[in-house]
Design a protein around this motif. Structure first.
Motif, PDB file in Angstrom:
ATOM      1  N   LEU A  97      36.325  24.300 -88.443  1.00 38.80           N
ATOM      2  CA  LEU A  97      37.391  25.259 -88.745  1.00 38.80           C
ATOM      3  C   LEU A  97      38.701  24.534 -89.020  1.00 38.80           C
ATOM      4  O   LEU A  97      39.432  24.883 -89.956  1.00 38.80           O
ATOM      5  CB  LEU A  97      37.582  26.237 -87.584  1.00 38.80           C
ATOM      6  N   LYS A  98      38.981  23.518 -88.211  1.00 35.57           N
ATOM      7  CA  LYS A  98      40.228  22.771 -88.389  1.00 35.57           C
ATOM      8  C   LYS A  98      40.242  22.055 -89.730  1.00 35.57           C
ATOM      9  O   LYS A  98      41.265  22.040 -90.433  1.00 35.57           O
ATOM     10  CB  LYS A  98      40.400  21.777 -87.245  1.00 35.57           C
ATOM     11  N   LYS A  99      39.117  21.454 -90.113  1.00 36.87           N
ATOM     12  CA  LYS A  99      39.043  20.754 -91.398  1.00 36.87           C
ATOM     13  C   LYS A  99      39.286  21.697 -92.565  1.00 36.87           C
ATOM     14  O   LYS A  99      39.832  21.305 -93.599  1.00 36.87           O
ATOM     15  CB  LYS A  99      37.672  20.084 -91.551  1.00 36.87           C
ATOM     16  N   LEU A 100      38.860  22.948 -92.408  1.00 35.57           N
ATOM     17  CA  LEU A 100      39.014  23.937 -93.470  1.00 35.57           C
ATOM     18  C   LEU A 100      40.323  24.702 -93.348  1.00 35.57           C
ATOM     19  O   LEU A 100      40.556  25.650 -94.113  1.00 35.57           O
ATOM     20  CB  LEU A 100      37.825  24.912 -93.444  1.00 35.57           C
ATOM     21  N   ASN A 101      41.163  24.290 -92.412  1.00 38.68           N
ATOM     22  CA  ASN A 101      42.467  24.927 -92.194  1.00 38.68           C
ATOM     23  C   ASN A 101      42.310  26.421 -91.892  1.00 38.68           C
ATOM     24  O   ASN A 101      43.112  27.249 -92.349  1.00 38.68           O
ATOM     25  CB  ASN A 101      43.406  24.718 -93.382  1.00 38.68           C
ATOM     26  N   ILE A 102      41.274  26.766 -91.155  1.00 38.28           N
ATOM     27  CA  ILE A 102      41.054  28.139 -90.709  1.00 38.28           C
ATOM     28  C   ILE A 102      41.808  28.336 -89.398  1.00 38.28           C
ATOM     29  O   ILE A 102      41.621  27.572 -88.452  1.00 38.28           O
ATOM     30  CB  ILE A 102      39.551  28.423 -90.523  1.00 38.28           C
ATOM     31  N   ILE A 103      42.659  29.333 -89.366  1.00 37.41           N
ATOM     32  CA  ILE A 103      43.455  29.602 -88.170  1.00 37.41           C
ATOM     33  C   ILE A 103      42.539  30.053 -87.040  1.00 37.41           C
ATOM     34  O   ILE A 103      41.707  30.944 -87.222  1.00 37.41           O
ATOM     35  CB  ILE A 103      44.514  30.682 -88.454  1.00 37.41           C
TER      36      ILE A 103
ATOM     37  N   GLY B 224      46.217  28.829 -97.668  1.00 38.53           N
ATOM     38  CA  GLY B 224      45.880  27.923 -96.575  1.00 38.53           C
ATOM     39  C   GLY B 224      45.406  26.562 -97.048  1.00 38.53           C
ATOM     40  O   GLY B 224      44.549  25.941 -96.408  1.00 38.53           O
ATOM     41  N   LEU B 225      45.978  26.065 -98.151  1.00 40.49           N
ATOM     42  CA  LEU B 225      45.572  24.771 -98.706  1.00 40.49           C
ATOM     43  C   LEU B 225      46.486  23.627 -98.280  1.00 40.49           C
ATOM     44  O   LEU B 225      46.367  22.512 -98.766  1.00 40.49           O
ATOM     45  CB  LEU B 225      45.514  24.848-100.237  1.00 40.49           C
ATOM     46  N   ASP B 226      47.398  23.894 -97.371  1.00 39.79           N
ATOM     47  CA  ASP B 226      48.312  22.872 -96.849  1.00 39.79           C
ATOM     48  C   ASP B 226      49.092  22.180 -97.951  1.00 39.79           C
ATOM     49  O   ASP B 226      49.256  20.953 -97.952  1.00 39.79           O
ATOM     50  CB  ASP B 226      47.537  21.825 -96.031  1.00 39.79           C
ATOM     51  N   LEU B 227      49.596  22.950 -98.899  1.00 37.28           N
ATOM     52  CA  LEU B 227      50.253  22.356-100.054  1.00 37.28           C
ATOM     53  C   LEU B 227      51.564  21.668 -99.697  1.00 37.28           C
ATOM     54  O   LEU B 227      52.003  20.764-100.408  1.00 37.28           O
ATOM     55  CB  LEU B 227      50.485  23.426-101.130  1.00 37.28           C
ATOM     56  N   LYS B 228      52.187  22.053 -98.604  1.00 35.57           N
ATOM     57  CA  LYS B 228      53.418  21.376 -98.197  1.00 35.57           C
ATOM     58  C   LYS B 228      53.150  19.940 -97.743  1.00 35.57           C
ATOM     59  O   LYS B 228      54.064  19.126 -97.684  1.00 35.57           O
ATOM     60  CB  LYS B 228      54.102  22.137 -97.062  1.00 35.57           C
ATOM     61  N   GLN B 229      51.887  19.662 -97.414  1.00 37.31           N
ATOM     62  CA  GLN B 229      51.528  18.306 -96.986  1.00 37.31           C
ATOM     63  C   GLN B 229      51.260  17.389 -98.169  1.00 37.31           C
ATOM     64  O   GLN B 229      50.995  16.205 -97.993  1.00 37.31           O
ATOM     65  CB  GLN B 229      50.290  18.342 -96.071  1.00 37.31           C
ATOM     66  N   THR B 230      51.285  17.944 -99.381  1.00 30.71           N
ATOM     67  CA  THR B 230      51.106  17.132-100.584  1.00 30.71           C
ATOM     68  C   THR B 230      52.289  16.175-100.706  1.00 30.71           C
ATOM     69  O   THR B 230      53.425  16.604-100.819  1.00 30.71           O
ATOM     70  CB  THR B 230      51.042  18.029-101.828  1.00 30.71           C
ATOM     71  N   SER B 231      52.015  14.893-100.664  1.00 30.82           N
ATOM     72  CA  SER B 231      53.114  13.920-100.649  1.00 30.82           C
ATOM     73  C   SER B 231      52.675  12.610-101.258  1.00 30.82           C
ATOM     74  O   SER B 231      51.507  12.229-101.200  1.00 30.82           O
ATOM     75  CB  SER B 231      53.573  13.684 -99.201  1.00 30.82           C
TER      76      SER B 231
ATOM     77  N   ASN C  60      30.166  13.050 -99.441  1.00 30.32           N
ATOM     78  CA  ASN C  60      30.252  12.898-100.890  1.00 30.32           C
ATOM     79  C   ASN C  60      31.698  12.705-101.354  1.00 30.32           C
ATOM     80  O   ASN C  60      32.007  12.912-102.523  1.00 30.32           O
ATOM     81  CB  ASN C  60      29.635  14.113-101.587  1.00 30.32           C
ATOM     82  N   ARG C  61      32.551  12.311-100.400  1.00 26.46           N
ATOM     83  CA  ARG C  61      33.959  12.004-100.665  1.00 26.46           C
ATOM     84  C   ARG C  61      34.697  13.206-101.259  1.00 26.46           C
ATOM     85  O   ARG C  61      35.543  13.077-102.139  1.00 26.46           O
ATOM     86  CB  ARG C  61      34.072  10.793-101.594  1.00 26.46           C
ATOM     87  N   ILE C  62      34.333  14.383-100.764  1.00 25.54           N
ATOM     88  CA  ILE C  62      35.017  15.610-101.157  1.00 25.54           C
ATOM     89  C   ILE C  62      35.791  16.117 -99.951  1.00 25.54           C
ATOM     90  O   ILE C  62      35.252  16.199 -98.841  1.00 25.54           O
ATOM     91  CB  ILE C  62      34.009  16.676-101.639  1.00 25.54           C
ATOM     92  N   ASP C  63      37.037  16.428-100.139  1.00 25.28           N
ATOM     93  CA  ASP C  63      37.863  16.924 -99.051  1.00 25.28           C
ATOM     94  C   ASP C  63      37.401  18.331 -98.669  1.00 25.28           C
ATOM     95  O   ASP C  63      37.128  19.153 -99.546  1.00 25.28           O
ATOM     96  CB  ASP C  63      39.330  16.958 -99.480  1.00 25.28           C
ATOM     97  N   PRO C  64      37.292  18.650 -97.370  1.00 24.66           N
ATOM     98  CA  PRO C  64      36.901  20.007 -96.972  1.00 24.66           C
ATOM     99  C   PRO C  64      37.782  21.092 -97.577  1.00 24.66           C
ATOM    100  O   PRO C  64      37.301  22.202 -97.855  1.00 24.66           O
ATOM    101  CB  PRO C  64      37.032  19.973 -95.443  1.00 24.66           C
ATOM    102  N   LEU C  65      39.067  20.787 -97.825  1.00 24.94           N
ATOM    103  CA  LEU C  65      39.929  21.792 -98.441  1.00 24.94           C
ATOM    104  C   LEU C  65      39.522  22.084 -99.889  1.00 24.94           C
ATOM    105  O   LEU C  65      39.821  23.157-100.418  1.00 24.94           O
ATOM    106  CB  LEU C  65      41.394  21.360 -98.374  1.00 24.94           C
TER     107      LEU C  65
END
Length: 462
Positions: A111-117, A401-408, A298-303
């Motif tokens: 759940l945490k990896k998928l940013n599920i509250i 819930g894609l954590d776009l603010k963390q894009t840096s 497979n080097r794919i981000d859970p998000l």
């Protein structure tokens, strides 16, 4: 703006209003913790997470309860077979309690990896045995139960509206129930409220009860826990479509028989994940894929998988294939790159009201995430100023819930990548374009993205 949700009970979209506004009681059927959750299961939890985020986006205050089934779910949904936790314990050479704890923590990590509250309240079946016994006693006092050699059963013939959720023909439902036949049942659709421990074998999980030593049936836990923790805020109950015909149908029957009141006003269900051959993904089929095995390895981000679930409406089957997830990974990275470019250029300003309205119209139309994503791209391609675009997409991310603010781009690069970046920068400055392209390909082969922008070269881990 009205929020319309599809109600499985009525088979139509309805305007949602909570029982006690602005508060919403939301119950989500949680995992049976005898194995890892597969990505089909996790798609359903992404759907309920979007529902919760949309409710919050609309100004509601959500009290979310999720159960952990750590006892009572048998290998046959019709109360036949072995307890899945006991089976898992034998498979792995651990105790049933150890199995439950291990897979509960694994589920929470997914759940945490998928940013599920996380829910407001986690509740375990094994922590609410007394509540379940009390509910069974109420049903017994009202004449809805009978005893067999293996347990206490609910008599479905005494609940005339038994099929009101599934809308199935009762004769067809009875025929399906005969696949796992118990000759002591009065009706094929009757279900266990309490199961007796088998006399020939000691169970790891068993309790005393007014009827004898045993353990609760699978269905009774959700009724007991939802009523205990949500009280009179029984607004929305979520789960997968596989729960409609048996689990949720039985929950409704036992709950309404006990209370004489409606048990949840809205019932919402997520559709299956379909894999090669058109089969649904299921542990019972032996074809399930986990987040770590099918996505991360497979080097794919859970998000990126979370993003992939947005491509298909939650009530439609979603096809999963290597090509589909690769396309989703590219789409997610493209969105992050668009946001990254905005973040490099400006700070967020004020969100655009017109686009907020478009986005909310999409999400309020029964969680239409494909349309919501179309609004996101329309925004990013618009003529609005970068600061407005950035503020608006950050506003949308409350639901996405894609954590776009963390894009840096401010992350430190490993030494070997930093050396390649320096070499490529030198090649570009000396106009050695073939060498520059070769170094770019080498950097990207190591899992990094290379962007040449007016502000210079940007290298980052997606």
């Amino acid at each position: 703006m009205e929020l319309q949700l599809y109600n499985t009970m009525t088979r139509q979209k309805e305007v949602f209003t909570p029982i006690k506004p602005p508060h919403v009681g939301l119950y989500t059927c949680g995992p049976t913790v005898y194995n890892f959750a597969h990505i089909g299961n996790l798609r359903t939890y992404v759907f309920s997470d979007i529902l919760k985020r949309v409710l919050t986006y609309n100004g509601f205050k959500v009290k979310h309860v999720m159960n952990i089934t750590d006892v009572g779910h048998l290998t046959g949904d019709r109360d036949m077979g072995e307890d899945k936790l006991e089976s898992g314990a034998r498979r792995e050479g651990k105790s049933a309690w150890e199995i439950a704890e291990y897979y509960t923590q694994a589920f929470k990590k997914d759940l945490k990896k998928l940013n599920i509250i996380e829910p407001t309240i986690w509740c375990k079946a094994t922590d609410t045995i007394d509540d379940q016994i009390a509910l069974i006693r109420t049903l017994e006092e009202k004449g809805y139960t009978y005893r067999t050699s293996d347990g206490i059963y609910f008599d479905t013939a005494k609940f005339p509206d038994y099929t009101k959720l599934s809308h199935q023909d009762l004769d067809a439902l009875k025929e399906g129930a005969r696949v796992e036949r118990n000759p002591e049942k009065r009706n094929a659709t009757d279900f266990a409220l309490w199961k007796f421990s088998p006399p020939e074998a000691h169970r790891q999980m068993e309790w005393d009860s007014p009827w004898g030593v045993g353990f609760p049936g699978w269905h009774i836990e959700c009724s007991a826990m939802s009523m205990k923790y949500l009280g009179d805020m029984l607004d929305i109950h979520c789960g997968g479509t596989d729960h409609i015909d048996v689990h949720h149908t039985n929950e409704i029957a036992q709950s309404e028989a006990a209370t004489g009141k409606t048990f949840f006003r809205f019932w919402m269900h997520g559709a299956f994940l379909i894999i090669a051959g058109g089969k649904k993904m299921a542990k019972s089929e032996g074809n399930f894929l986990t987040l770590s095995k099918s996505i991360e390895e497979n080097r794919i981000d859970p998000l990126a998988y979370r993003f992939a679930t947005f491509q298909t409406h939650y009530r439609k089957p979603m096809e999963f294939s290597p090509d589909a997830i690769a396309a989703a990974q590219n789409g997610w990275q493209h969105l992050r790159n668009q946001v990254r470019t905005l973040m490099d250029a400006t700070e967020p300003g004020r969100a655009d009201v017109d686009y907020q309205t478009k986005f909310q119209q999409a999400t309020n139309n029964d969680l239409n995430m494909p349309q919501a994503l179309a609004v996101v791209q329309e925004l990013l391609k618009s003529d609005l100023s970068p600061d407005v675009k950035l503020a608006t997409v950050f506003d949308f991310d409350q639901v996405l819930g894609l954590d776009l603010k963390q894009t840096s781009t401010g992350q430190a690069l490993p030494d070997d990548i930093a050396s390649l970046v320096e070499a490529r920068q030198n090649a570009r400055e000396t106009k050695q374009w073939a060498l520059s392209d070769s170094l770019r390909d080498e950097i990207q082969s190591k899992g990094f993205v290379v962007q040449d922008t007016p502000q210079g070269m940007k290298v980052y881990k997606p």
